[in-house]
Design a protein around this motif. Structure first.
Motif, PDB file in Angstrom:
ATOM      1  N   LYS A 292     -16.724 -11.808   0.251  1.00 59.75           N
ATOM      2  CA  LYS A 292     -16.380 -12.840   1.230  1.00 59.75           C
ATOM      3  C   LYS A 292     -15.644 -14.018   0.618  1.00 59.75           C
ATOM      4  N   THR A 293     -16.106 -14.502  -0.538  1.00 57.86           N
ATOM      5  CA  THR A 293     -15.544 -15.741  -1.085  1.00 57.86           C
ATOM      6  C   THR A 293     -15.078 -15.645  -2.522  1.00 57.86           C
ATOM      7  N   LYS A 294     -15.359 -14.561  -3.213  1.00 61.24           N
ATOM      8  CA  LYS A 294     -14.998 -14.528  -4.633  1.00 61.24           C
ATOM      9  C   LYS A 294     -13.847 -13.569  -4.923  1.00 61.24           C
ATOM     10  N   TRP A 295     -13.052 -13.946  -5.919  1.00 63.05           N
ATOM     11  CA  TRP A 295     -12.007 -13.094  -6.472  1.00 63.05           C
ATOM     12  C   TRP A 295     -12.661 -12.041  -7.340  1.00 63.05           C
ATOM     13  N   ASN A 296     -11.987 -10.911  -7.520  1.00 65.88           N
ATOM     14  CA  ASN A 296     -12.469  -9.829  -8.381  1.00 65.88           C
ATOM     15  C   ASN A 296     -11.322  -9.425  -9.292  1.00 65.88           C
ATOM     16  N   GLY A 297     -11.520  -9.545 -10.601  1.00 66.49           N
ATOM     17  CA  GLY A 297     -10.488  -9.191 -11.563  1.00 66.49           C
ATOM     18  C   GLY A 297     -10.926  -8.040 -12.442  1.00 66.49           C
ATOM     19  N   PHE A 298      -9.946  -7.246 -12.895  1.00 67.80           N
ATOM     20  CA  PHE A 298     -10.201  -6.098 -13.758  1.00 67.80           C
ATOM     21  C   PHE A 298      -9.263  -6.157 -14.959  1.00 67.80           C
ATOM     22  N   PHE A 299      -9.837  -6.133 -16.163  1.00 66.76           N
ATOM     23  CA  PHE A 299      -9.072  -6.047 -17.396  1.00 66.76           C
ATOM     24  C   PHE A 299      -9.506  -4.772 -18.105  1.00 66.76           C
ATOM     25  N   VAL A 300      -8.585  -3.840 -18.325  1.00 64.79           N
ATOM     26  CA  VAL A 300      -8.914  -2.564 -18.946  1.00 64.79           C
ATOM     27  C   VAL A 300      -8.755  -2.671 -20.459  1.00 64.79           C
ATOM     28  N   GLU A 301      -9.828  -2.337 -21.165  1.00 65.00           N
ATOM     29  CA  GLU A 301      -9.804  -2.333 -22.630  1.00 65.00           C
ATOM     30  C   GLU A 301      -9.361  -0.969 -23.159  1.00 65.00           C
ATOM     31  N   SER A 302      -9.856   0.113 -22.529  1.00 65.71           N
ATOM     32  CA  SER A 302      -9.474   1.464 -22.934  1.00 65.71           C
ATOM     33  C   SER A 302      -9.513   2.376 -21.708  1.00 65.71           C
ATOM     34  N   GLY A 303      -8.785   3.463 -21.784  1.00 68.02           N
ATOM     35  CA  GLY A 303      -8.737   4.402 -20.669  1.00 68.02           C
ATOM     36  C   GLY A 303      -7.703   4.001 -19.630  1.00 68.02           C
ATOM     37  N   LYS A 304      -7.848   4.566 -18.438  1.00 68.40           N
ATOM     38  CA  LYS A 304      -6.890   4.315 -17.354  1.00 68.40           C
ATOM     39  C   LYS A 304      -7.658   4.239 -16.036  1.00 68.40           C
ATOM     40  N   MET A 305      -7.322   3.227 -15.223  1.00 65.83           N
ATOM     41  CA  MET A 305      -8.016   2.950 -13.970  1.00 65.83           C
ATOM     42  C   MET A 305      -6.997   2.710 -12.861  1.00 65.83           C
ATOM     43  N   LYS A 306      -7.340   3.151 -11.648  1.00 71.47           N
ATOM     44  CA  LYS A 306      -6.525   2.841 -10.469  1.00 71.47           C
ATOM     45  C   LYS A 306      -7.330   1.913  -9.570  1.00 71.47           C
ATOM     46  N   VAL A 307      -6.731   0.794  -9.183  1.00 72.05           N
ATOM     47  CA  VAL A 307      -7.350  -0.151  -8.251  1.00 72.05           C
ATOM     48  C   VAL A 307      -6.595  -0.068  -6.935  1.00 72.05           C
ATOM     49  N   LYS A 308      -7.326   0.222  -5.853  1.00 71.37           N
ATOM     50  CA  LYS A 308      -6.736   0.287  -4.519  1.00 71.37           C
ATOM     51  C   LYS A 308      -7.170  -0.945  -3.735  1.00 71.37           C
ATOM     52  N   VAL A 309      -6.212  -1.567  -3.018  1.00 75.64           N
ATOM     53  CA  VAL A 309      -6.490  -2.762  -2.224  1.00 75.64           C
ATOM     54  C   VAL A 309      -5.909  -2.562  -0.833  1.00 75.64           C
ATOM     55  N   TRP A 310      -6.772  -2.670   0.176  1.00 75.02           N
ATOM     56  CA  TRP A 310      -6.333  -2.603   1.566  1.00 75.02           C
ATOM     57  C   TRP A 310      -5.952  -4.025   1.968  1.00 75.02           C
ATOM     58  N   LYS A 311      -4.653  -4.274   2.070  1.00 79.00           N
ATOM     59  CA  LYS A 311      -4.132  -5.620   2.292  1.00 79.00           C
ATOM     60  C   LYS A 311      -4.465  -6.120   3.695  1.00 79.00           C
ATOM     61  N   LYS A 312      -4.856  -7.384   3.778  1.00 76.88           N
ATOM     62  CA  LYS A 312      -5.158  -8.014   5.071  1.00 76.88           C
ATOM     63  C   LYS A 312      -3.886  -8.511   5.752  1.00 76.88           C
ATOM     64  N   ASP A 313      -2.916  -8.919   4.935  1.00 75.50           N
ATOM     65  CA  ASP A 313      -1.720  -9.559   5.476  1.00 75.50           C
ATOM     66  C   ASP A 313      -0.727  -8.572   6.084  1.00 75.50           C
ATOM     67  N   TYR A 314      -0.835  -7.293   5.734  1.00 76.86           N
ATOM     68  CA  TYR A 314       0.069  -6.278   6.264  1.00 76.86           C
ATOM     69  C   TYR A 314      -0.608  -4.918   6.145  1.00 76.86           C
ATOM     70  N   ASP A 315      -0.108  -3.945   6.881  1.00 71.29           N
ATOM     71  CA  ASP A 315      -0.729  -2.624   6.958  1.00 71.29           C
ATOM     72  C   ASP A 315      -0.281  -1.763   5.784  1.00 71.29           C
ATOM     73  N   LEU A 316      -0.992  -1.908   4.658  1.00 73.03           N
ATOM     74  CA  LEU A 316      -0.612  -1.202   3.446  1.00 73.03           C
ATOM     75  C   LEU A 316      -1.811  -1.118   2.524  1.00 73.03           C
ATOM     76  N   VAL A 317      -1.875  -0.056   1.736  1.00 76.74           N
ATOM     77  CA  VAL A 317      -2.857   0.056   0.669  1.00 76.74           C
ATOM     78  C   VAL A 317      -2.095  -0.013  -0.650  1.00 76.74           C
ATOM     79  N   ASP A 318      -2.310  -1.085  -1.386  1.00 76.01           N
ATOM     80  CA  ASP A 318      -1.692  -1.230  -2.705  1.00 76.01           C
ATOM     81  C   ASP A 318      -2.482  -0.412  -3.713  1.00 76.01           C
ATOM     82  N   GLU A 319      -1.788   0.290  -4.594  1.00 78.32           N
ATOM     83  CA  GLU A 319      -2.425   1.017  -5.688  1.00 78.32           C
ATOM     84  C   GLU A 319      -1.816   0.528  -6.992  1.00 78.32           C
ATOM     85  N   THR A 320      -2.666   0.055  -7.880  1.00 80.50           N
ATOM     86  CA  THR A 320      -2.224  -0.455  -9.171  1.00 80.50           C
ATOM     87  C   THR A 320      -2.871   0.380 -10.265  1.00 80.50           C
TER      88      THR A 320
END
Length: 107
Positions: free
Chosen positions: A38-66
């Motif tokens: 509800k109120t906090k940011w969430n950050g991810f820093f990868v030290e090793s390996g590989k990760m995909k972060v998916k974000v369902w955007k509120k401002d537009y109809d899209l799922v960002d994948e990083t």
């Protein structure tokens, strides 16, 4: 304290009322549930390996994948549904923080 999850483990390193710092070990081909904060940011820093972060955007109809490799960082705004998936086994640092108002000075 270290806690097991279906996707790996999470260990709380430090916390204050406005900040949390976790070390996570994530497994390839596993993901966390879709959720938002509800109120906090969430950050991810990868030290090793590989990760995909998916974000369902509120401002537009899209799922960002990083895709994050070792040394990469991304963040998710409060109120946005998101999840992460291990593409390779790895270690990441997960941070939560409240946004500060830099103009909060009262004279």
């Amino acid at each position: 304290m270290k806690s097991g999850k279906i996707w790996g483990t999470t260990e709380l390193i430090e916390h204050t009322p406005s900040f949390e710092f976790h070390r996570i070990e994530f497994k390839a081909n596993y993901c966390c549930s879709e959720h938002f904060h509800k109120t906090k940011w969430n950050g991810f820093f990868v030290e090793s390996g590989k990760m995909k972060v998916k974000v369902w955007k509120k401002d537009y109809d899209l799922v960002d994948e990083t895709i994050l490799n070792a040394g990469d960082f991304t963040r998710v705004k409060p109120g946005e549904y998101h999840s992460f998936e291990g593409l390779e086994d790895g270690v990441a640092f997960e941070l939560y923080w409240a946004e500060f108002n830099h103009d909060d000075i009262v004279r």
